[in-house]
Design a protein around this motif. Structure first.
Motif, PDB file in Angstrom:
ATOM      1  N   UNK A  42       0.831  -1.198   0.000  1.00  0.00           N
ATOM      2  CA  UNK A  42       0.000   0.000   0.000  1.00  0.00           C
ATOM      3  C   UNK A  42       0.868   1.251   0.000  1.00  0.00           C
ATOM      4  N   UNK A  43       0.276   2.327  -0.440  1.00  0.00           N
ATOM      5  CA  UNK A  43       0.999   3.589  -0.516  1.00  0.00           C
ATOM      6  C   UNK A  43       1.239   4.130   0.881  1.00  0.00           C
ATOM      7  N   UNK A  44       2.459   4.616   1.112  1.00  0.00           N
ATOM      8  CA  UNK A  44       2.831   5.182   2.405  1.00  0.00           C
ATOM      9  C   UNK A  44       2.689   6.697   2.299  1.00  0.00           C
ATOM     10  N   UNK A  45       1.522   7.202   2.609  1.00  0.00           N
ATOM     11  CA  UNK A  45       1.253   8.641   2.565  1.00  0.00           C
ATOM     12  C   UNK A  45       1.750   9.237   1.256  1.00  0.00           C
ATOM     13  N   UNK A  46       2.370  10.414   1.290  1.00  0.00           N
ATOM     14  CA  UNK A  46       2.821  11.073   0.065  1.00  0.00           C
ATOM     15  C   UNK A  46       4.192  10.554  -0.365  1.00  0.00           C
ATOM     16  N   UNK A  47       4.989  10.171   0.603  1.00  0.00           N
ATOM     17  CA  UNK A  47       6.349   9.734   0.307  1.00  0.00           C
ATOM     18  C   UNK A  47       6.400   8.216   0.199  1.00  0.00           C
ATOM     19  N   UNK A  48       7.180   7.692  -0.723  1.00  0.00           N
ATOM     20  CA  UNK A  48       7.235   6.241  -0.900  1.00  0.00           C
ATOM     21  C   UNK A  48       8.398   5.613  -0.135  1.00  0.00           C
ATOM     22  N   UNK A  49       9.083   6.386   0.693  1.00  0.00           N
ATOM     23  CA  UNK A  49      10.177   5.874   1.504  1.00  0.00           C
ATOM     24  C   UNK A  49      10.059   6.456   2.908  1.00  0.00           C
ATOM     25  N   UNK A  50      10.022   5.590   3.901  1.00  0.00           N
ATOM     26  CA  UNK A  50       9.969   6.016   5.304  1.00  0.00           C
ATOM     27  C   UNK A  50      11.173   5.425   6.010  1.00  0.00           C
ATOM     28  N   UNK A  51      11.854   6.251   6.805  1.00  0.00           N
ATOM     29  CA  UNK A  51      13.092   5.832   7.459  1.00  0.00           C
ATOM     30  C   UNK A  51      13.049   6.180   8.937  1.00  0.00           C
ATOM     31  N   UNK A  52      13.514   5.231   9.762  1.00  0.00           N
ATOM     32  CA  UNK A  52      13.635   5.455  11.197  1.00  0.00           C
ATOM     33  C   UNK A  52      15.012   5.034  11.672  1.00  0.00           C
ATOM     34  N   UNK A  53      15.427   5.586  12.811  1.00  0.00           N
ATOM     35  CA  UNK A  53      16.716   5.226  13.409  1.00  0.00           C
ATOM     36  C   UNK A  53      16.509   4.955  14.886  1.00  0.00           C
ATOM     37  N   UNK A  54      17.390   4.144  15.463  1.00  0.00           N
ATOM     38  CA  UNK A  54      17.269   3.869  16.884  1.00  0.00           C
ATOM     39  C   UNK A  54      18.447   3.089  17.425  1.00  0.00           C
ATOM     40  N   UNK A  55      18.509   3.028  18.741  1.00  0.00           N
ATOM     41  CA  UNK A  55      19.485   2.229  19.454  1.00  0.00           C
ATOM     42  C   UNK A  55      18.861   1.798  20.763  1.00  0.00           C
ATOM     43  N   UNK A  56      19.441   0.817  21.424  1.00  0.00           N
ATOM     44  CA  UNK A  56      18.797   0.284  22.614  1.00  0.00           C
ATOM     45  C   UNK A  56      19.284   0.957  23.895  1.00  0.00           C
ATOM     46  N   UNK A  57      18.409   0.972  24.843  1.00  0.00           N
ATOM     47  CA  UNK A  57      18.730   1.531  26.154  1.00  0.00           C
ATOM     48  C   UNK A  57      19.701   0.609  26.887  1.00  0.00           C
ATOM     49  N   UNK A  58      19.712  -0.655  26.521  1.00  0.00           N
ATOM     50  CA  UNK A  58      20.626  -1.612  27.150  1.00  0.00           C
ATOM     51  C   UNK A  58      22.081  -1.259  26.844  1.00  0.00           C
ATOM     52  N   UNK A  59      22.332  -0.817  25.611  1.00  0.00           N
ATOM     53  CA  UNK A  59      23.705  -0.495  25.214  1.00  0.00           C
ATOM     54  C   UNK A  59      24.143   0.896  25.647  1.00  0.00           C
ATOM     55  N   UNK A  60      23.215   1.824  25.700  1.00  0.00           N
ATOM     56  CA  UNK A  60      23.534   3.200  26.088  1.00  0.00           C
ATOM     57  C   UNK A  60      22.578   3.637  27.181  1.00  0.00           C
ATOM     58  N   UNK A  61      23.048   3.599  28.414  1.00  0.00           N
ATOM     59  CA  UNK A  61      22.190   3.919  29.558  1.00  0.00           C
ATOM     60  C   UNK A  61      21.779   5.392  29.571  1.00  0.00           C
ATOM     61  N   UNK A  62      22.680   6.259  29.174  1.00  0.00           N
ATOM     62  CA  UNK A  62      22.415   7.697  29.223  1.00  0.00           C
ATOM     63  C   UNK A  62      21.716   8.157  27.945  1.00  0.00           C
ATOM     64  N   UNK A  63      20.686   8.955  28.132  1.00  0.00           N
ATOM     65  CA  UNK A  63      19.921   9.461  26.985  1.00  0.00           C
ATOM     66  C   UNK A  63      20.790  10.307  26.064  1.00  0.00           C
ATOM     67  N   UNK A  64      21.744  11.002  26.630  1.00  0.00           N
ATOM     68  CA  UNK A  64      22.607  11.856  25.811  1.00  0.00           C
ATOM     69  C   UNK A  64      23.396  11.009  24.814  1.00  0.00           C
ATOM     70  N   UNK A  65      23.818   9.812  25.227  1.00  0.00           N
ATOM     71  CA  UNK A  65      24.545   8.924  24.316  1.00  0.00           C
ATOM     72  C   UNK A  65      23.628   8.347  23.245  1.00  0.00           C
ATOM     73  N   UNK A  66      22.419   7.931  23.641  1.00  0.00           N
ATOM     74  CA  UNK A  66      21.458   7.408  22.660  1.00  0.00           C
ATOM     75  C   UNK A  66      21.110   8.476  21.634  1.00  0.00           C
ATOM     76  N   UNK A  67      20.890   9.684  22.092  1.00  0.00           N
ATOM     77  CA  UNK A  67      20.546  10.777  21.178  1.00  0.00           C
ATOM     78  C   UNK A  67      21.691  11.089  20.228  1.00  0.00           C
ATOM     79  N   UNK A  68      22.914  11.011  20.725  1.00  0.00           N
ATOM     80  CA  UNK A  68      24.069  11.256  19.857  1.00  0.00           C
ATOM     81  C   UNK A  68      24.153  10.197  18.756  1.00  0.00           C
TER      82      UNK A  68
END
Length: 132
Positions: A42-68
């Motif tokens: 199915x069509x994904x809204x107006x754009x045909x490509x959706x991208x997300x990024x993430x990392x786990x809290x297990x590997x980086x306890x501090x939010x500042x590191x995850x955000x970086x």
């Protein structure tokens, strides 16, 4: 002129799409990034490509590191996304992609850029292959 942007319409935010991606995903791994992707009918809204990024809290306890880490992933995607956009437009497909950083230490920006470029080129090569 090619623009290196990461617009709001390109960001993966839908909980339904994220759940669908992690249930039916195909993934490749280029240390320290695991790239999950799913071709959607199915069509994904107006754009045909959706991208997300993430990392786990297990590997980086501090939010500042995850955000970086997430900031570095978004930046490297923004710089090397053009081949992915071109194939999505050429083949007229709808794609959901998620970049997950799974290492416990943060790579330098240049190393991460190289890994991201390799990963995106690998996805493009897989999308060029005919479906079996």
């Amino acid at each position: 002129m090619e623009r290196f942007t990461y617009k709001r319409s390109e960001k993966l935010k839908s909980r339904k799409q994220i759940e669908l991606l992690f249930i039916k995903k195909q993934s490749i791994s280029i240390y320290p990034i695991r790239i999950s992707y799913l071709q959607v009918n199915e069509e994904i809204e107006a754009n045909s490509l959706k991208v997300g990024v993430g990392t786990s809290k297990r590997n980086f306890k501090k939010a500042i590191d995850r955000n970086r880490v997430k900031r570095l992933l978004r930046e490297s995607y923004r710089l090397y996304k053009l081949p992915l956009h071109k194939i999505v437009q050429e083949k007229n497909i709808h794609l959901i992609v998620f970049f997950h950083y799974y290492s416990r230490n943060i790579l330098s920006q240049t190393e991460l850029h190289k890994k991201m470029e390799l990963g995106i080129n690998k996805i493009v090569a897989l999308l060029h292959e005919p479906l079996a």
